[in-house]
Each structure stands twice: as structure tokens, then as C-alpha cells.
Motif scaffolding. Structure first.
Motif, PDB file in Angstrom:
ATOM      1  N   GLU A  43       6.826   1.132  40.594  1.00  0.00           N
ATOM      2  CA  GLU A  43       7.311  -0.185  41.091  1.00  0.00           C
ATOM      3  C   GLU A  43       7.302  -1.085  39.994  1.00  0.00           C
ATOM      4  O   GLU A  43       6.546  -1.176  39.313  1.00  0.00           O
ATOM      5  CB  GLU A  43       6.843  -0.792  42.343  1.00  0.00           C
ATOM      6  N   GLY A  44       8.491  -2.052  39.825  1.00  0.00           N
ATOM      7  CA  GLY A  44       8.414  -2.825  38.848  1.00  0.00           C
ATOM      8  C   GLY A  44       9.268  -2.465  37.502  1.00  0.00           C
ATOM      9  O   GLY A  44       9.163  -2.985  36.560  1.00  0.00           O
ATOM     10  N   LYS A  45       9.704  -1.166  37.506  1.00  0.00           N
ATOM     11  CA  LYS A  45      10.230  -0.621  36.545  1.00  0.00           C
ATOM     12  C   LYS A  45      11.915  -0.486  36.720  1.00  0.00           C
ATOM     13  O   LYS A  45      11.997  -0.063  37.888  1.00  0.00           O
ATOM     14  CB  LYS A  45       9.763   0.631  35.950  1.00  0.00           C
ATOM     15  N   CYS A  46      12.748  -0.764  35.836  1.00  0.00           N
ATOM     16  CA  CYS A  46      14.079  -0.406  36.249  1.00  0.00           C
ATOM     17  C   CYS A  46      14.259   0.820  36.540  1.00  0.00           C
ATOM     18  O   CYS A  46      13.867   1.652  35.898  1.00  0.00           O
ATOM     19  CB  CYS A  46      14.787  -0.987  34.895  1.00  0.00           C
ATOM     20  N   LEU A  47      15.162   1.270  37.630  1.00  0.00           N
ATOM     21  CA  LEU A  47      15.508   2.817  38.063  1.00  0.00           C
ATOM     22  C   LEU A  47      16.241   3.389  36.959  1.00  0.00           C
ATOM     23  O   LEU A  47      16.296   4.653  36.905  1.00  0.00           O
ATOM     24  CB  LEU A  47      16.179   2.869  39.303  1.00  0.00           C
ATOM     25  N   TYR A  48      16.915   2.597  36.138  1.00  0.00           N
ATOM     26  CA  TYR A  48      18.018   3.219  35.372  1.00  0.00           C
ATOM     27  C   TYR A  48      17.275   3.390  33.795  1.00  0.00           C
ATOM     28  O   TYR A  48      17.340   4.353  33.292  1.00  0.00           O
ATOM     29  CB  TYR A  48      19.241   2.393  35.127  1.00  0.00           C
ATOM     30  N   CYS A  49      16.771   2.192  33.517  1.00  0.00           N
ATOM     31  CA  CYS A  49      16.145   2.199  32.147  1.00  0.00           C
ATOM     32  C   CYS A  49      14.533   2.259  31.835  1.00  0.00           C
ATOM     33  O   CYS A  49      14.212   2.460  30.749  1.00  0.00           O
ATOM     34  CB  CYS A  49      16.891   1.192  31.051  1.00  0.00           C
ATOM     35  N   GLY A  50      14.090   1.811  32.753  1.00  0.00           N
ATOM     36  CA  GLY A  50      12.720   1.713  32.885  1.00  0.00           C
ATOM     37  C   GLY A  50      11.961   0.651  32.211  1.00  0.00           C
ATOM     38  O   GLY A  50      10.737   0.419  32.098  1.00  0.00           O
ATOM     39  N   ASN A  51      12.972  -0.352  31.827  1.00  0.00           N
ATOM     40  CA  ASN A  51      12.235  -1.856  31.486  1.00  0.00           C
ATOM     41  C   ASN A  51      11.773  -2.530  32.616  1.00  0.00           C
ATOM     42  O   ASN A  51      12.020  -2.088  33.796  1.00  0.00           O
ATOM     43  CB  ASN A  51      13.441  -2.524  31.044  1.00  0.00           C
ATOM     44  N   LYS A  52      10.738  -3.360  32.216  1.00  0.00           N
ATOM     45  CA  LYS A  52      10.256  -4.218  33.540  1.00  0.00           C
ATOM     46  C   LYS A  52      11.255  -5.102  34.236  1.00  0.00           C
ATOM     47  O   LYS A  52      12.250  -5.671  33.603  1.00  0.00           O
ATOM     48  CB  LYS A  52       9.312  -5.147  32.967  1.00  0.00           C
ATOM     49  N   THR A  53      11.048  -4.884  35.337  1.00  0.00           N
ATOM     50  CA  THR A  53      12.170  -5.787  36.421  1.00  0.00           C
ATOM     51  C   THR A  53      11.218  -6.994  36.883  1.00  0.00           C
ATOM     52  O   THR A  53      10.176  -7.326  36.835  1.00  0.00           O
ATOM     53  CB  THR A  53      12.395  -5.126  37.669  1.00  0.00           C
ATOM     54  N   THR A  54      12.163  -8.013  37.569  1.00  0.00           N
ATOM     55  CA  THR A  54      11.452  -9.514  37.926  1.00  0.00           C
ATOM     56  C   THR A  54      10.914  -9.240  39.437  1.00  0.00           C
ATOM     57  O   THR A  54      11.212  -8.485  40.063  1.00  0.00           O
ATOM     58  CB  THR A  54      12.777 -10.334  38.211  1.00  0.00           C
ATOM     59  N   PHE A  55       9.754  -9.831  39.377  1.00  0.00           N
ATOM     60  CA  PHE A  55       9.091  -9.951  40.626  1.00  0.00           C
ATOM     61  C   PHE A  55       9.903 -10.914  41.572  1.00  0.00           C
ATOM     62  O   PHE A  55       9.982 -12.221  41.111  1.00  0.00           O
ATOM     63  CB  PHE A  55       7.819 -10.330  40.563  1.00  0.00           C
ATOM     64  N   ILE A  56      10.261 -10.689  42.803  1.00  0.00           N
ATOM     65  CA  ILE A  56      10.767 -11.482  43.661  1.00  0.00           C
ATOM     66  C   ILE A  56       9.855 -12.293  44.477  1.00  0.00           C
ATOM     67  O   ILE A  56       9.647 -13.313  44.208  1.00  0.00           O
ATOM     68  CB  ILE A  56      11.837 -10.588  44.568  1.00  0.00           C
ATOM     69  N   ASP A  57       9.182 -11.561  45.431  1.00  0.00           N
ATOM     70  CA  ASP A  57       8.050 -12.236  46.375  1.00  0.00           C
ATOM     71  C   ASP A  57       7.473 -11.208  46.802  1.00  0.00           C
ATOM     72  O   ASP A  57       7.767  -9.862  46.835  1.00  0.00           O
ATOM     73  CB  ASP A  57       8.750 -13.262  47.304  1.00  0.00           C
ATOM     74  N   LEU A  58       6.346 -11.575  47.978  1.00  0.00           N
ATOM     75  CA  LEU A  58       5.343 -10.698  48.222  1.00  0.00           C
ATOM     76  C   LEU A  58       6.020  -9.601  49.338  1.00  0.00           C
ATOM     77  O   LEU A  58       5.891  -8.351  49.311  1.00  0.00           O
ATOM     78  CB  LEU A  58       4.414 -11.242  49.228  1.00  0.00           C
ATOM     79  N   LYS A  59       7.067 -10.133  49.939  1.00  0.00           N
ATOM     80  CA  LYS A  59       7.802  -9.423  51.140  1.00  0.00           C
ATOM     81  C   LYS A  59       8.885  -8.283  50.279  1.00  0.00           C
ATOM     82  O   LYS A  59       8.953  -7.175  50.844  1.00  0.00           O
ATOM     83  CB  LYS A  59       8.762 -10.254  51.794  1.00  0.00           C
ATOM     84  N   HIS A  60       9.272  -8.766  49.108  1.00  0.00           N
ATOM     85  CA  HIS A  60      10.282  -7.784  48.540  1.00  0.00           C
ATOM     86  C   HIS A  60       9.835  -7.019  47.418  1.00  0.00           C
ATOM     87  O   HIS A  60      10.584  -6.116  46.805  1.00  0.00           O
ATOM     88  CB  HIS A  60      11.653  -8.808  48.217  1.00  0.00           C
ATOM     89  N   GLY A  61       8.705  -7.661  46.819  1.00  0.00           N
ATOM     90  CA  GLY A  61       8.324  -6.793  45.650  1.00  0.00           C
ATOM     91  C   GLY A  61       8.885  -7.165  44.497  1.00  0.00           C
ATOM     92  O   GLY A  61       9.727  -8.157  44.165  1.00  0.00           O
ATOM     93  N   TYR A  62       9.257  -6.125  43.331  1.00  0.00           N
ATOM     94  CA  TYR A  62      10.099  -6.147  42.279  1.00  0.00           C
ATOM     95  C   TYR A  62      11.565  -5.889  42.441  1.00  0.00           C
ATOM     96  O   TYR A  62      11.862  -4.951  43.479  1.00  0.00           O
ATOM     97  CB  TYR A  62       9.514  -5.259  41.272  1.00  0.00           C
TER      98      TYR A  62
END
Ligand SMILES: [Zn+2]
Ligand SMILES: [Zn+2]
Ligand SMILES: [Zn+2]
Ligand SMILES: [Zn+2]
Ligand SMILES: [Zn+2]
Length: 273
Positions: free
Chosen positions: A45-64
Motif C-alpha cells: 500500500e502507498g505505491k502506485c499500482l502502475y509504476c511503483g512510485n510513492k502515492t499520496t496519503f488521503i486519510d485514515l479511512k481511505h489510506g493511500y
């Protein structure tokens, strides 16, 4: 792991998502992202499904976020599109689409030819008897669309209660499993002790017989089995006896290293009960 409203840091029960956020930030001085990383985030979790780069954290409910960018999102969806099809129960015609979205549009458009809205169609053919009622309080719940049907809960409060009830049920199940494991272990141990007692009894009997027969059995104290037999003899008839001219107690001391080996520890503990 799923997000629950019990604080994983201290176990406090909290009613809402906002309550949990303010509790961990103000009370534990932890950022929501740290809390999420520690207790909720799953592998990858927190990695782009396509390229593997780090993704933005939304909030506790939705995660990254799932993708690092809109481009990656479109590329991934483009590669993972799955054909969808469903038979119209009204006329038997099968509607197909290259992906979920275009299939839904086609299906809803098709329903217009029968004069049906998608909700009317869902209620008529797809709705299960218990659907559309809040599982906690029984109030009507909102309808999403013909692929997802109705919401399970009428409100956030009921949803939180449902999560809590599920947690309690899981906790009970876990406790029950632990109880069974403990019980099984205790039974195994009891059987093991019984086996040892049976073995001891056998030696008792041999010892008693030997003493009745005046001790005809040759006693070689420095072999394990005979050492035990001889101990049980002296225990039963209260007599000291000699073997090869030495007293029992001395022999016992002399060979106590044999007696106290791991293999005989349990045996001796039970023997002297
Ligand atoms: Zn806490
Ligand atoms: Zn990406
Ligand atoms: Zn039709
Ligand atoms: Zn409700
Ligand atoms: Zn001796």
C-alpha cells in the motif's frame, strides 16, 4: 487490517472516524499517516499500482491513493479492463461492454426500452430479501446502483456499531479457539502423566514381586531400568539392600547424574509423588 474505531495504541473505544483522528493526534501525538502505517496499511500500500512510485496519503479511512498520477491511473485501467456482460431478465437479451463503465451505461440505456429505471430493475430482479434495511437498526438504507445495490447501514453511527459488533464476534471466536487449544494441551499432558504412572506401577509391581521372592532378580544399578526398579523396591518395602557390596544411597549418589538426565526428570517427579 481494516480501520476500526478502537484506538490500537491504547484500546480506547471511539465512536467515529473523526473522533479517532483527533484522539491519536491530540492524545498520542501521532500523525494519522504514521498510525495508518503502523496498524492498518497492507503490504504494497502507498505505491502506485502502475509504476511503483510513492502515492499520496488521503486519510485514515481511505489510506493511500492507488496511483501516483492520473496518467498512471489511465494506463493501469487501460491494461486491466475486463469485459462485462449480464443477461437482461426482462427480455433475455445479453448486454456486453468492454469495461465496467461502458457496460453499465449500455445496460441502463437498454432498461429504458422496457420503461424501467435501474433501481426498479434492481428491486425486481436482483434485490435480496434482507437488502435495503440497516443491519443494525432496520431503517431503510440508500441505493447506490444496480451493480452495488443498497448500503448495509443507514448512518455512520450504525456502520461503526456494525464494525464493533464484528470485532466483538471475532474476539469471541479467537478466545474460543485459544480455550480449545489449551484444553487439548491439558488433555495431552494428562495422558502423558497417566502413561508415566502406568510405567511406574509396572515397576512397583516388579519390585514387590522381587521382594516377595526374596530378591532373586540380579540388580545392576548402573543400568537405567534396573536403577529405577531398585529404587522402587527400597521405596516399597522400606529396606536398604546392597549390590556389589555398596549401599543403595551411595549408589544413588554415584549415579544420580543418570537419574537426573532430562529423559528421567518427569519420570522421577511423578514417581515420588
Ligand atoms: Zn489511544
Ligand atoms: Zn505511477
Ligand atoms: Zn431487456
Ligand atoms: Zn441504522
Ligand atoms: Zn550403593
Amino acid at each position: 487490517m481494516k480501520l476500526t474505531y478502537k484506538c490500537k495504541e491504547c484500546g480506547l473505544d471511539i465512536l467515529t472516524n473523526n473522533g479517532l483522528v483527533s484522539h491519536i493526534v491530540n492524545y498520542h501525538k501521532i500523525k494519522p499517516e504514521e498510525y495508518y502505517e503502523k496498524y492498518i496499511a497492507q503490504e504494497g500500500e502507498g505505491k502506485c499500482l502502475y509504476c511503483g512510485n510513492k502515492t499520496t496519503f488521503i486519510d485514515l479511512k481511505h489510506g493511500y491513493k492507488k496511483y501516483c498520477s492520473f496518467t498512471c491511473r489511465n494506463k493501469w485501467i487501460g491494461e486491466h479492463d475486463e469485459k462485462m456482460s449480464m443477461k437482461c431478465e426482462e427480455c433475455g437479451f445479453t448486454i456486453e461492454g468492454p469495461n465496467k463503465n461502458s457496460f453499465s451505461q449500455k445496460f441502463v440505456y437498454h432498461l429504458k426500452t422496457h420503461g424501467l429505471t435501474q433501481k426498479e430493475y434492481y428491486d425486481k430482479y436482483l434485490k435480496k430479501p434482507e437488502e435495503g434495511k440497516c443491519v443494525v437498526c432496520g431503517k431503510p438504507t440508500s441505493y447506490y446502483n444496480f451493480l452495488q445495490g443498497y448500503a448495509k447501514n443507514c448512518s455512520g453511527i450504525c456502520a461503526a456499531q456494525a464494525v464493533k459488533a464484528k470485532e466483538i464476534a471475532e474476539e469471541r471466536k479467537f478466545q474460543e479457539e485459544q480455550r480449545i487449544i489449551k484444553q487439548t494441551k491439558e488433555e495431552e499432558y494428562k495422558n502423558y502423566v497417566q502413561e508415566l504412572k502406568d510405567r511406574v506401577h509396572q515397576f512397583d509391581w516388579e519390585g514387590e514381586r522381587n521382594s516377595w521372592l526374596g530378591g532373586t532378580k540380579p540388580r545392576f544399578i548402573n543400568t537405567k531400568d534396573n536403577l529405577i526398579t531398585d529404587n522402587s523396591m527400597s521405596y516399597i518395602d522400606g529396606q536398604e539392600y546392597s549390590a556389589e557390596g555398596q549401599c543403595v544411597t551411595e549408589h544413588y549418589k554415584e549415579h544420580s547424574n543418570i537419574v537426573e538426565t532430562e529423559e528421567f526428570k518427569d519420570f522421577n517427579n511423578i514417581f515420588w509423588l
